[in-house]
Write a protein that holds these residues in place. Structure first.
Motif, PDB file in Angstrom:
ATOM      1  N   TRP A 148       1.043  -1.132  -0.277  1.00  0.00           N
ATOM      2  CA  TRP A 148       0.435  -0.083   0.129  1.00  0.00           C
ATOM      3  C   TRP A 148       0.723   1.491  -0.145  1.00  0.00           C
ATOM      4  N   TYR A 149       1.683   1.312   0.700  1.00  0.00           N
ATOM      5  CA  TYR A 149       2.735   2.379   0.870  1.00  0.00           C
ATOM      6  C   TYR A 149       3.505   2.479  -0.451  1.00  0.00           C
ATOM      7  N   LEU A 150       4.079   1.328  -0.764  1.00  0.00           N
ATOM      8  CA  LEU A 150       4.555   1.463  -2.319  1.00  0.00           C
ATOM      9  C   LEU A 150       3.509   2.178  -3.510  1.00  0.00           C
ATOM     10  N   ALA A 151       1.782   1.930  -3.530  1.00  0.00           N
ATOM     11  CA  ALA A 151       1.104   2.368  -4.164  1.00  0.00           C
ATOM     12  C   ALA A 151       1.035   3.721  -4.109  1.00  0.00           C
ATOM     13  N   TYR A 152       0.833   3.985  -3.136  1.00  0.00           N
ATOM     14  CA  TYR A 152       0.686   5.639  -2.737  1.00  0.00           C
ATOM     15  C   TYR A 152       1.841   6.630  -3.245  1.00  0.00           C
ATOM     16  N   LEU A 188       4.105   5.633  -5.335  1.00  0.00           N
ATOM     17  CA  LEU A 188       4.099   5.702  -6.869  1.00  0.00           C
ATOM     18  C   LEU A 188       2.779   6.550  -7.530  1.00  0.00           C
ATOM     19  N   PHE A 189       1.607   6.904  -6.619  1.00  0.00           N
ATOM     20  CA  PHE A 189       0.954   7.658  -7.012  1.00  0.00           C
ATOM     21  C   PHE A 189       0.745   8.894  -7.007  1.00  0.00           C
ATOM     22  N   GLY A 190       1.855   9.129  -5.661  1.00  0.00           N
ATOM     23  CA  GLY A 190       2.063  10.625  -5.646  1.00  0.00           C
ATOM     24  C   GLY A 190       3.233  10.585  -6.397  1.00  0.00           C
ATOM     25  N   ILE A 191       4.604  10.343  -6.786  1.00  0.00           N
ATOM     26  CA  ILE A 191       5.011  10.938  -8.030  1.00  0.00           C
ATOM     27  C   ILE A 191       4.076  11.258  -9.250  1.00  0.00           C
ATOM     28  N   HIS A 192       3.423  10.472 -10.173  1.00  0.00           N
ATOM     29  CA  HIS A 192       2.935  10.427 -11.093  1.00  0.00           C
ATOM     30  C   HIS A 192       2.102  11.662 -10.857  1.00  0.00           C
ATOM     31  N   LEU A 193       1.349  12.053 -10.276  1.00  0.00           N
ATOM     32  CA  LEU A 193       0.567  12.884  -9.586  1.00  0.00           C
ATOM     33  C   LEU A 193       1.516  14.353 -10.094  1.00  0.00           C
ATOM     34  N   VAL A 194       2.799  14.036  -9.106  1.00  0.00           N
ATOM     35  CA  VAL A 194       3.638  15.696  -8.866  1.00  0.00           C
ATOM     36  C   VAL A 194       4.170  16.080 -10.324  1.00  0.00           C
ATOM     37  N   ALA A 195       4.350  14.988 -11.081  1.00  0.00           N
ATOM     38  CA  ALA A 195       4.867  14.507 -12.514  1.00  0.00           C
ATOM     39  C   ALA A 195       3.522  15.260 -13.626  1.00  0.00           C
TER      40      ALA A 195
END
Length: 80
Positions: free
Chosen positions: A56-60, A62-69
């Protein structure tokens, strides 16, 4: 040696004797030869739960990195 219709064949494993009973179950001092003590079962359950949290931490993350990108791409394309 002859075989009959009730004998185990290549698709059926032969019957095995019952596994030895662990008389120290619940004390946490087992030798590790049975199905496991209560402490071992709890440790495995906690390990499984911890592994689920890591995913779950990994999913959050990766989601955060894509959102920032995506926000940065939007800022670069719409900046003056």
């Amino acid at each position: 040696m002859t075989t009959g219709p009730d004998d185990p064949g290549p698709d059926q494993p032969a019957a095995h004797p019952a596994p030895p009973t662990d008389t120290s179950a619940g004390t946490g001092t087992g030798t590790g030869t049975g199905t496991g003590t209560d402490a071992d079962v709890r440790r495995r359950a906690e390990e499984k739960r911890t592994e689920r949290y890591v995913w779950w931490y990994l999913a959050y993350f990766l989601f955060g990195i894509h959102l920032v990108a995506f926000v940065m791409i939007y800022a670069v394309r719409h900046g003056k």
